[in-house]
Design a protein around this motif. Structure first.
Motif, PDB file in Angstrom:
ATOM      1  N   GLU A   3      36.127  48.493   5.872  1.00  0.00           N
ATOM      2  CA  GLU A   3      36.858  49.193   6.926  1.00  0.00           C
ATOM      3  C   GLU A   3      35.886  49.678   7.991  1.00  0.00           C
ATOM      4  O   GLU A   3      36.145  50.658   8.665  1.00  0.00           O
ATOM      5  CB  GLU A   3      37.628  50.389   6.333  1.00  0.00           C
ATOM      6  N   HIS A   5      35.289  48.770  10.747  1.00  0.00           N
ATOM      7  CA  HIS A   5      35.772  48.740  12.127  1.00  0.00           C
ATOM      8  C   HIS A   5      36.239  50.111  12.620  1.00  0.00           C
ATOM      9  O   HIS A   5      36.459  50.304  13.797  1.00  0.00           O
ATOM     10  CB  HIS A   5      36.913  47.732  12.270  1.00  0.00           C
ATOM     11  N   LYS A  10      36.949  51.292  20.484  1.00  0.00           N
ATOM     12  CA  LYS A  10      38.400  51.153  20.424  1.00  0.00           C
ATOM     13  C   LYS A  10      38.910  50.018  21.317  1.00  0.00           C
ATOM     14  O   LYS A  10      39.926  49.410  21.027  1.00  0.00           O
ATOM     15  CB  LYS A  10      39.035  52.475  20.865  1.00  0.00           C
ATOM     16  N   GLU A  15      39.284  44.609  27.987  1.00  0.00           N
ATOM     17  CA  GLU A  15      40.299  45.650  28.164  1.00  0.00           C
ATOM     18  C   GLU A  15      39.776  46.784  29.041  1.00  0.00           C
ATOM     19  O   GLU A  15      40.511  47.310  29.878  1.00  0.00           O
ATOM     20  CB  GLU A  15      40.640  46.264  26.805  1.00  0.00           C
ATOM     21  N   ASP A  77      47.656  41.471  26.798  1.00  0.00           N
ATOM     22  CA  ASP A  77      47.945  40.421  25.825  1.00  0.00           C
ATOM     23  C   ASP A  77      49.393  40.558  25.355  1.00  0.00           C
ATOM     24  O   ASP A  77      50.089  41.505  25.696  1.00  0.00           O
ATOM     25  CB  ASP A  77      46.929  40.439  24.671  1.00  0.00           C
ATOM     26  N   GLU A  78      49.848  39.560  24.590  1.00  0.00           N
ATOM     27  CA  GLU A  78      51.264  39.471  24.218  1.00  0.00           C
ATOM     28  C   GLU A  78      51.769  40.686  23.449  1.00  0.00           C
ATOM     29  O   GLU A  78      52.893  41.142  23.656  1.00  0.00           O
ATOM     30  CB  GLU A  78      51.503  38.193  23.405  1.00  0.00           C
ATOM     31  N   PHE A  79      50.930  41.231  22.564  1.00  0.00           N
ATOM     32  CA  PHE A  79      51.373  42.371  21.762  1.00  0.00           C
ATOM     33  C   PHE A  79      51.550  43.615  22.642  1.00  0.00           C
ATOM     34  O   PHE A  79      52.537  44.342  22.521  1.00  0.00           O
ATOM     35  CB  PHE A  79      50.365  42.653  20.636  1.00  0.00           C
ATOM     36  N   ASN A  80      50.597  43.837  23.539  1.00  0.00           N
ATOM     37  CA  ASN A  80      50.704  45.003  24.422  1.00  0.00           C
ATOM     38  C   ASN A  80      51.884  44.879  25.383  1.00  0.00           C
ATOM     39  O   ASN A  80      52.487  45.876  25.758  1.00  0.00           O
ATOM     40  CB  ASN A  80      49.398  45.230  25.172  1.00  0.00           C
ATOM     41  N   GLN A  82      54.664  43.448  24.548  1.00  0.00           N
ATOM     42  CA  GLN A  82      55.831  43.804  23.732  1.00  0.00           C
ATOM     43  C   GLN A  82      55.969  45.329  23.633  1.00  0.00           C
ATOM     44  O   GLN A  82      57.066  45.876  23.736  1.00  0.00           O
ATOM     45  CB  GLN A  82      55.706  43.193  22.329  1.00  0.00           C
ATOM     46  N   LEU A  83      54.815  45.994  23.443  1.00  0.00           N
ATOM     47  CA  LEU A  83      54.810  47.466  23.413  1.00  0.00           C
ATOM     48  C   LEU A  83      55.379  48.021  24.709  1.00  0.00           C
ATOM     49  O   LEU A  83      56.200  48.936  24.710  1.00  0.00           O
ATOM     50  CB  LEU A  83      53.371  47.984  23.274  1.00  0.00           C
ATOM     51  N   ARG A 135      53.732  53.051  20.476  1.00  0.00           N
ATOM     52  CA  ARG A 135      52.396  53.018  19.860  1.00  0.00           C
ATOM     53  C   ARG A 135      52.450  53.559  18.435  1.00  0.00           C
ATOM     54  O   ARG A 135      51.777  53.045  17.546  1.00  0.00           O
ATOM     55  CB  ARG A 135      51.409  53.862  20.676  1.00  0.00           C
ATOM     56  N   ARG A 137      55.053  53.492  16.448  1.00  0.00           N
ATOM     57  CA  ARG A 137      55.745  52.521  15.597  1.00  0.00           C
ATOM     58  C   ARG A 137      54.828  51.394  15.127  1.00  0.00           C
ATOM     59  O   ARG A 137      54.985  50.867  14.034  1.00  0.00           O
ATOM     60  CB  ARG A 137      56.932  51.913  16.352  1.00  0.00           C
ATOM     61  N   TYR A 138      53.878  50.982  15.975  1.00  0.00           N
ATOM     62  CA  TYR A 138      52.980  49.874  15.622  1.00  0.00           C
ATOM     63  C   TYR A 138      51.589  50.376  15.236  1.00  0.00           C
ATOM     64  O   TYR A 138      50.636  49.613  15.257  1.00  0.00           O
ATOM     65  CB  TYR A 138      52.851  48.899  16.797  1.00  0.00           C
ATOM     66  N   ARG A 139      51.458  51.644  14.913  1.00  0.00           N
ATOM     67  CA  ARG A 139      50.129  52.221  14.660  1.00  0.00           C
ATOM     68  C   ARG A 139      49.432  51.556  13.464  1.00  0.00           C
ATOM     69  O   ARG A 139      50.109  50.998  12.618  1.00  0.00           O
ATOM     70  CB  ARG A 139      50.229  53.728  14.438  1.00  0.00           C
TER      71      ARG A 139
ATOM     72  N   SER B  11      34.226  42.826  12.887  1.00  0.00           N
ATOM     73  CA  SER B  11      35.093  44.003  13.001  1.00  0.00           C
ATOM     74  C   SER B  11      36.377  43.568  13.713  1.00  0.00           C
ATOM     75  O   SER B  11      36.446  42.455  14.242  1.00  0.00           O
ATOM     76  CB  SER B  11      34.401  45.088  13.806  1.00  0.00           C
ATOM     77  N   ARG B  23      42.133  45.228  20.335  1.00  0.00           N
ATOM     78  CA  ARG B  23      41.911  45.608  18.941  1.00  0.00           C
ATOM     79  C   ARG B  23      43.203  46.049  18.286  1.00  0.00           C
ATOM     80  O   ARG B  23      43.447  45.792  17.122  1.00  0.00           O
ATOM     81  CB  ARG B  23      40.870  46.733  18.885  1.00  0.00           C
ATOM     82  N   THR B  25      46.042  44.816  18.856  1.00  0.00           N
ATOM     83  CA  THR B  25      46.788  43.601  18.513  1.00  0.00           C
ATOM     84  C   THR B  25      46.355  43.084  17.145  1.00  0.00           C
ATOM     85  O   THR B  25      47.190  42.732  16.313  1.00  0.00           O
ATOM     86  CB  THR B  25      46.572  42.534  19.606  1.00  0.00           C
ATOM     87  N   LYS B  33      52.840  44.050  11.262  1.00  0.00           N
ATOM     88  CA  LYS B  33      53.855  44.648  12.132  1.00  0.00           C
ATOM     89  C   LYS B  33      54.145  43.790  13.350  1.00  0.00           C
ATOM     90  O   LYS B  33      55.107  44.015  14.068  1.00  0.00           O
ATOM     91  CB  LYS B  33      53.416  46.037  12.586  1.00  0.00           C
ATOM     92  N   TYR B  34      53.267  42.832  13.602  1.00  0.00           N
ATOM     93  CA  TYR B  34      53.462  41.956  14.754  1.00  0.00           C
ATOM     94  C   TYR B  34      53.179  40.515  14.358  1.00  0.00           C
ATOM     95  O   TYR B  34      52.175  40.239  13.706  1.00  0.00           O
ATOM     96  CB  TYR B  34      52.551  42.382  15.908  1.00  0.00           C
TER      97      TYR B  34
END
Lengths: 139, 60
Positions: A3, A5, A10, A15, A77-80, A82-83, A135, A137-139, B11, B23, B25, B33-34
């Motif tokens: 872990e 990371h 962040k 980004e 990106d695609e996930f952000n 969606q957020l 955020r 919900r997908y934490r 990482s 990160r 994502t 979750k995604y």
């Protein structure tokens, strides 16, 4: 599985770059707004016959701010994205609900008339709340 | 995904950078979750040199 990371940065360099660009563009637009709004007020006092055009002057930096937001969204990106869709959907739906509710209270129940400029405040606050919820919900 | 990443001692931020995503994502992908888009899934499969179906499973 390690872990390690947890101590990592962040945000990725891409980004950070994208955010910096957004804050520069959005901040620049807001700076334009805080300069143009009092300027428009002062100018309208001197040139009341030009008030229609002068009152629209602060809209120009606001449109630039909108462009900054859209450009920032397209860099995500695609996930952000969606957020953001969830946050914007929450803000849009909640904003319609809030403004319609007050509109009815105003016209049917005789509550005091409030300025239209409160509408963006409502939408922006709900957008902030919606982002936090998405955020979480997908934490 | 988490195991593949750990095998390479990357990482979440390292993997994010290699895939051109954030990160957050990677975190959402690893926690299930995604679900990635097909282009992102192919990118991940290419990066780890493994077929998509050995990384992602329909019941994930």
């Amino acid at each position: 599985v390690s872990e390690r990371h947890d101590n990592e940065p962040k945000y990725t360099p891409a980004e950070v770059q994208s955010s910096r660009r957004y804050f520069a563009e959005f901040g620049g637009a807001m700076l334009g707004y805080v300069i143009l709004l009092p300027s428009a007020i002062l100018l309208i006092r001197r040139l009341p016959e030009w008030r229609l055009g002068l009152a629209l002057l602060p809209v120009v930096p606001l449109a630039l701010a909108l462009m900054a937001v859209l450009r920032f969204l397209r860099r995500m990106d695609e996930f952000n994205r969606q957020l953001q869709l969830e946050a914007v959907g929450f803000a849009f739906g909640g904003g319609v609900l809030a403004t319609m509710t007050y509109g009815l209270l105003e016209s049917l129940a005789g509550l005091p008339r409030i300025s239209w400029t409160w509408v963006p405040v409502v939408f922006m606050s709900l957008y902030g709340l919606g982002t936090a919820v998405a955020r979480w919900r997908y934490r | 995904l988490k195991v593949l990443r750990a095998e390479r001692d990357w990482s979440q931020a390292d993997l994010a950078e290699r895939l051109g995503v954030s990160r957050q994502t990677i975190n959402a992908l690893e926690s299930g979750k995604y679900d990635p888009s097909l282009p992102l899934a192919f990118k991940i499969s290419r990066l780890f040199a493994q077929p998509i179906e050995s990384i992602f499973h329909p019941d994930d």
